[in-house]
Design a protein around this motif. Structure first.
Motif, mmCIF file in Angstrom:
data_model
loop_
_atom_site.group_PDB
_atom_site.id
_atom_site.type_symbol
_atom_site.label_atom_id
_atom_site.label_comp_id
_atom_site.label_asym_id
_atom_site.label_seq_id
_atom_site.Cartn_x
_atom_site.Cartn_y
_atom_site.Cartn_z
ATOM 1 N N LYS A 107 0.845 -1.195 0.000
ATOM 2 C CA LYS A 107 0.000 0.000 0.000
ATOM 3 C C LYS A 107 0.886 1.254 0.000
ATOM 4 O O LYS A 107 1.905 1.312 0.701
ATOM 5 C CB LYS A 107 -0.904 0.053 1.237
ATOM 6 C CG LYS A 107 -1.849 -1.132 1.390
ATOM 7 C CD LYS A 107 -3.044 -1.013 0.466
ATOM 8 C CE LYS A 107 -4.061 -2.119 0.759
ATOM 9 N NZ LYS A 107 -5.212 -2.063 -0.168
ATOM 10 N N ASP A 140 -5.645 14.636 -2.897
ATOM 11 C CA ASP A 140 -5.688 13.295 -3.464
ATOM 12 C C ASP A 140 -4.889 13.225 -4.770
ATOM 13 O O ASP A 140 -4.985 14.110 -5.630
ATOM 14 C CB ASP A 140 -7.134 12.877 -3.753
ATOM 15 C CG ASP A 140 -7.902 12.592 -2.486
ATOM 16 O OD1 ASP A 140 -7.262 12.278 -1.466
ATOM 17 O OD2 ASP A 140 -9.147 12.692 -2.511
ATOM 18 N N TYR A 142 -4.557 10.662 -7.944
ATOM 19 C CA TYR A 142 -5.194 9.526 -8.580
ATOM 20 C C TYR A 142 -4.124 8.622 -9.207
ATOM 21 O O TYR A 142 -3.338 9.051 -10.051
ATOM 22 C CB TYR A 142 -6.194 10.003 -9.637
ATOM 23 C CG TYR A 142 -7.428 10.613 -9.016
ATOM 24 C CD1 TYR A 142 -8.576 9.856 -8.797
ATOM 25 C CD2 TYR A 142 -7.428 11.946 -8.601
ATOM 26 C CE1 TYR A 142 -9.698 10.416 -8.199
ATOM 27 C CE2 TYR A 142 -8.545 12.512 -7.999
ATOM 28 C CZ TYR A 142 -9.672 11.741 -7.800
ATOM 29 O OH TYR A 142 -10.786 12.288 -7.200
ATOM 30 N N LEU A 143 -4.119 7.389 -8.776
ATOM 31 C CA LEU A 143 -3.061 6.451 -9.161
ATOM 32 C C LEU A 143 -3.287 5.870 -10.553
ATOM 33 O O LEU A 143 -4.432 5.714 -10.997
ATOM 34 C CB LEU A 143 -2.993 5.299 -8.156
ATOM 35 C CG LEU A 143 -2.540 5.664 -6.740
ATOM 36 C CD1 LEU A 143 -2.726 4.479 -5.809
ATOM 37 C CD2 LEU A 143 -1.079 6.125 -6.734
ATOM 38 N N ARG A 145 -3.696 2.946 -13.296
ATOM 39 C CA ARG A 145 -4.425 1.691 -13.123
ATOM 40 C C ARG A 145 -3.512 0.528 -12.770
ATOM 41 O O ARG A 145 -3.902 -0.384 -12.032
ATOM 42 C CB ARG A 145 -5.214 1.376 -14.401
ATOM 43 C CG ARG A 145 -6.472 2.241 -14.563
ATOM 44 C CD ARG A 145 -7.096 2.082 -15.923
ATOM 45 N NE ARG A 145 -6.272 2.690 -16.977
ATOM 46 C CZ ARG A 145 -6.595 2.716 -18.261
ATOM 47 N NH1 ARG A 145 -7.740 2.167 -18.655
ATOM 48 N NH2 ARG A 145 -5.813 3.294 -19.137
ATOM 49 N N THR A 148 -3.224 0.699 -9.053
ATOM 50 C CA THR A 148 -4.499 0.384 -8.396
ATOM 51 C C THR A 148 -4.750 -1.120 -8.363
ATOM 52 O O THR A 148 -5.258 -1.660 -7.368
ATOM 53 C CB THR A 148 -5.650 1.101 -9.117
ATOM 54 O OG1 THR A 148 -5.459 2.514 -9.025
ATOM 55 C CG2 THR A 148 -6.989 0.735 -8.507
ATOM 56 N N LYS A 149 -4.365 -1.816 -9.425
ATOM 57 C CA LYS A 149 -4.543 -3.276 -9.465
ATOM 58 C C LYS A 149 -3.760 -3.979 -8.363
ATOM 59 O O LYS A 149 -4.156 -5.029 -7.877
ATOM 60 C CB LYS A 149 -4.114 -3.815 -10.831
ATOM 61 C CG LYS A 149 -5.057 -3.470 -11.971
ATOM 62 C CD LYS A 149 -4.534 -4.031 -13.277
ATOM 63 C CE LYS A 149 -5.459 -3.669 -14.441
ATOM 64 N NZ LYS A 149 -4.950 -4.179 -15.736
ATOM 65 N N THR A 151 -2.494 -2.294 -5.344
ATOM 66 C CA THR A 151 -2.757 -1.782 -3.995
ATOM 67 C C THR A 151 -4.239 -1.745 -3.639
ATOM 68 O O THR A 151 -4.586 -1.659 -2.453
ATOM 69 C CB THR A 151 -2.199 -0.356 -3.852
ATOM 70 O OG1 THR A 151 -2.942 0.528 -4.705
ATOM 71 C CG2 THR A 151 -0.726 -0.304 -4.232
ATOM 72 N N GLY A 152 -5.092 -1.754 -4.660
ATOM 73 C CA GLY A 152 -6.516 -1.585 -4.399
ATOM 74 C C GLY A 152 -6.888 -0.154 -4.063
ATOM 75 O O GLY A 152 -8.025 0.129 -3.673
ATOM 76 N N GLN A 153 -5.942 0.776 -4.243
ATOM 77 C CA GLN A 153 -6.181 2.186 -3.940
ATOM 78 C C GLN A 153 -6.453 2.962 -5.228
ATOM 79 O O GLN A 153 -5.733 2.820 -6.209
ATOM 80 C CB GLN A 153 -4.961 2.795 -3.235
ATOM 81 C CG GLN A 153 -4.587 2.137 -1.917
ATOM 82 C CD GLN A 153 -3.187 2.570 -1.473
ATOM 83 O OE1 GLN A 153 -2.190 2.173 -2.079
ATOM 84 N NE2 GLN A 153 -3.127 3.384 -0.416
ATOM 85 N N ASP A 154 -7.463 3.785 -5.204
ATOM 86 C CA ASP A 154 -7.694 4.687 -6.334
ATOM 87 C C ASP A 154 -6.939 5.998 -6.155
ATOM 88 O O ASP A 154 -6.435 6.573 -7.117
ATOM 89 C CB ASP A 154 -9.193 4.975 -6.477
ATOM 90 C CG ASP A 154 -9.970 3.740 -6.900
ATOM 91 O OD1 ASP A 154 -9.524 3.048 -7.841
ATOM 92 O OD2 ASP A 154 -11.014 3.466 -6.276
ATOM 93 N N THR A 155 -6.895 6.473 -4.932
ATOM 94 C CA THR A 155 -6.178 7.725 -4.630
ATOM 95 C C THR A 155 -5.297 7.509 -3.400
ATOM 96 O O THR A 155 -5.553 6.622 -2.568
ATOM 97 C CB THR A 155 -7.141 8.888 -4.345
ATOM 98 O OG1 THR A 155 -7.915 8.591 -3.171
ATOM 99 C CG2 THR A 155 -8.068 9.124 -5.524
#
Length: 725
Positions: A107, A140, A142-143, A145, A148-149, A151-155
């Motif tokens: 993360k 914020d 924005y990560l 993609r 995100t895949k 960490t599961g985090q969008d921001t």
């Protein structure tokens, strides 16, 4: 009861745009930090991409590949259970920032942009990055993609804030933020931050190491806390050498120091910190406590993680204690810094060694000694088990079974020297070149190039022109200079010819890098031939003064057991391009230049470091040199320097890429940005000097008369002293 944590500052030899190698070195450093018990790891500035990408930072590919490397680290299971602070460039809202990305267990915790860029010396950071202007502010980000895949985090949080773990508070600084007057570690410390990280890419300059250590210590002397300073190492593709020397300081004392000028690609410096010592140190200063109670707070991000272990484990670890810092002498800096830079350049360029035109003078001898020093460093690294150095050495000499055990023997394989003599060369310099080459272990030969010189003159006369003559033989200055220059330029041509074919002649693959031999003072004055043998692939002494080189050679004579060098230091520097007088040198550098090397150093420091033009330089030197020269003589010398500087400034645009070591380097390509076409008479400036001369001469004469009168009075008193006393 103590509260102990293990912290790691990592020194990496990163290479600009080498994403594969950079990833492996980062991964290795994280794994070593974990093996040493660390729960927080910080690496050097822009370690993912490499610091010296320059205009590649303007390319989207560089940003993309940096994210890809970060993705590999985030997915790596061996990079878990430790807070990792890594550096990379990234774009936020269409603006590119120099950032620290802090992550833990797949993360991202925070992206912290650099808040103060560096634009002096060799740094040009605002060409590629914008400093973050919003203090104590996060927003914020924005990560991509791909992230995100994983960490599961969008921001994730982006900006200037503090990470609060279950047992302490952590904040980042980046390189220049330690140097700037209003460093953020002061308000951060007052807000309760106990651990500061600083990712740096601080390049080497002579006499700079102590300054860095003092800054690291002072960061916590008034305010308490622990400071982790992680510096880059090696040549990452440019003129600079990053000297390593990561440090850990606590409460104003140095408790851990990394190696300086090392070939190791990954070094993990750790220390055990008792957080209670920080708290006691801070609480004992009542004025600091008062200021802290009023401090404006920073935004905080809570991290469900502890840097400290169990209480029993805490007590089993001895805390870091004050150490005496290792501070190299200038001679040691010259012996090791350029040597490590040469090694990086040689192994990464995949060449088979070096070619050096060895004249028997101080400059080329200094270069030979630096290569010899490099060989000693390589041999010691191999003895100490550095597998990467052994792999590189074997590839360079093209022998998979070879192990360098003796510096001279290794030097004989990679350093090829040649004395390129003419009828104007003396037996003394030829003999010195041979003896020095033998002492350092170089593969040496002597050749005479008169036939090549004569061929050029023959071509000129075949075009229907008269044969030029030296001034000693009745020629004009133009003839004299042209005949000197052709010798020097032919040495450059022959150096490259030898460098390309020597290994071929021995049945070996590859070629050699040609080494330059001009020092910073000659470059500043323009006292060399454009495109002569000072033109080369790289130059390890191009920003080192003649004064420092002389001291360095005395060091080499003792440290490397090469006593012949001491004899060389007694000989006056000479280009040996004009006819000999009864077999002896009739030409000396200082006579040709119209100034001494010591004076050149003064001119260089005032011109670049003090920012002086002709008038202000004259005003300073008229006092500095008052014991030696009258104001009129100072005026003549300053004017002569600036005329020669202006006339020869164009040569700076073609300087061989040189190891950066001196703050008054005139290197036009990166460091010293000035025009190269001047009005060489400096009419307005010189007239202002002339206006000041009468008053200064009168003042100077008065001082001399006063001294003479005091001296005479003293002599009279001595005559009346009672002999019995």
């Amino acid at each position: 009861m103590g509260r102990k944590v293990v912290l790691a500052a990592c020194t990496l030899n990163q290479w600009a745009m080498d994403f594969t190698g950079n990833l492996e070195r980062i991964r290795k450093s994280i794994q070593e930090a974990k093996a040493k018990g660390a729960r927080l790891r910080v690496g050097p500035e822009l370690e993912i991409s490499g610091y010296g990408c320059a205009d590649h930072f303007l390319e989207s590919d560089t940003l993309l590949h940096s994210w890809q490397v970060l993705a590999s680290l985030l997915q790596d299971k061996t990079c878990t259970d430790i807070i990792c602070d890594v550096g990379m460039p990234l774009m936020h809202k269409n603006v590119v920032y120099n950032c620290r990305v802090v992550f833990l267990n797949h993360k991202i915790l925070l992206i912290r942009p650099k808040v103060a860029n560096c634009d002096d010396g060799n740094y040009r950071e605002t060409r590629w990055f914008i400093p973050w202007p919003k203090k104590r502010y996060i927003e914020d980000h924005y990560l991509p993609r791909m992230i995100t895949k994983i960490t599961g985090q969008d921001t994730v949080p982006f900006g200037d804030c503090v990470l609060s773990t279950r047992d302490t508070a952590i904040a980042s600084e980046t390189c220049e933020e330690l140097w700037m007057p209003a460093s953020s570690h002061i308000p951060l410390g007052l807000d309760g931050v106990e651990i500061f990280t600083n990712a740096s890419a601080s390049y080497h300059e002579l006499r700079k190491v102590t300054n860095v250590m003092d800054l690291v210590k002072s960061a916590t002397s008034k305010n308490g806390g622990v400071y982790l300073y992680a510096n880059q190492r090696g040549c990452d593709g440019e003129r600079m050498y990053y000297f390593g020397g990561s440090h850990i300081a606590m409460n104003g004392e140095l408790i851990a120091q990394g190696e300086l000028f090392s070939l190791s690609e990954v070094e993990v410096l750790t220390s055990v910190i008792d957080l209670e010592e920080i708290r006691h140190y801070r609480n004992s200063v009542r004025s600091r406590s008062t200021a802290a109670s009023k401090q404006e707070p920073y935004p905080r991000i809570f991290v469900d993680f502890s840097l400290s272990g169990s209480e029993g484990h805490d007590q089993s670890m001895p805390s870091g204690e004050k150490i005496e810092p290792k501070t190299p002498t200038v001679d040691e800096e010259i012996a090791r810094g350029p040597a490590c830079w040469l090694w990086d350049y040689l192994r990464r360029s995949k060449q088979g060694g070096f070619f050096l035109p060895l004249s028997g003078g101080i400059d080329s001898c200094s270069v030979a000694c630096i290569v010899h020093s490099m060989c000693r460093i390589v041999v010691n690294a191999v003895k100490n088990g550095d597998e990467q150095v052994l792999i590189d050495a074997r590839r360079i000499v093209n022998d998979e079974e070879y192990t360098p055990k003796d510096p001279q023997e290794f030097c004989s394989r990679i350093l090829h020297t040649c004395y390129l003599g003419t009828e104007n060369s003396s037996e003394e310099t030829k003999t010195r070149a041979e003896v020095v080459a033998k002492a350092v272990g170089a593969s040496h030969r002597s050749v005479v190039i008169d036939a090549a010189v004569e061929a050029i003159i023959t071509i000129f006369t075949a075009a229907g022109f008269a044969r030029p003559k030296f001034k000693a033989n009745g020629g004009e200055n133009r003839e004299n200079l042209a005949l000197q220059n052709i010798q020097a330029r032919l040495r450059m041509v022959l150096s490259y010819f030898f460098a390309q074919l020597l290994l071929w002649a021995h049945g070996k693959p590859g070629g050699l890098l040609v080494l330059g031999t001009s020092n910073v003072d000659e470059s500043l004055r323009g006292y060399y031939t454009k495109y002569d043998c000072s033109s080369a692939d790289i130059n390890p002494i191009g920003s080192i003064s003649k004064t420092d080189l002389k001291k360095f050679l005395k060091y080499c004579a003792n440290e490397f057991n090469i006593p012949i060098i001491l004899d060389m230091l007694e000989a006056p520097p000479t280009a040996e391009l004009e006819p000999l007088s009864q077999g002896k040198v009739s030409q000396t550098d200082e006579a040709d230049m119209g100034m001494s090397y010591a004076e050149l150093s003064d001119f260089g420091r005032l011109r670049k470091i003090a920012g002086c033009g002709p008038f202000s330089m004259f005003c300073k030197l008229v006092h500095t040199w008052a014991e030696r020269y009258t104001p009129s003589v100072v005026s003549d010398k300053v004017k002569h320097f600036f005329r020669m500087y202006a006339i020869n400034r164009h040569k700076m645009t073609t300087l061989t890429p040189s190891y950066h070591a001196e703050r008054y380097s005139p290197d036009d390509n990166r460091y010293d940005h000035r025009q190269f076409l001047y009005e060489s008479n400096w009419t307005w400036q010189f007239e202002r000097i002339d206006e000041e001369l009468p008053a200064l001469e009168k003042h100077h004469n008065k001082i001399l008369n006063d001294r003479q009168e005091r001296r005479q009075m003293g002599e009279k008193k001595d005559k009346h002293v009672d002999p019995a006393l």
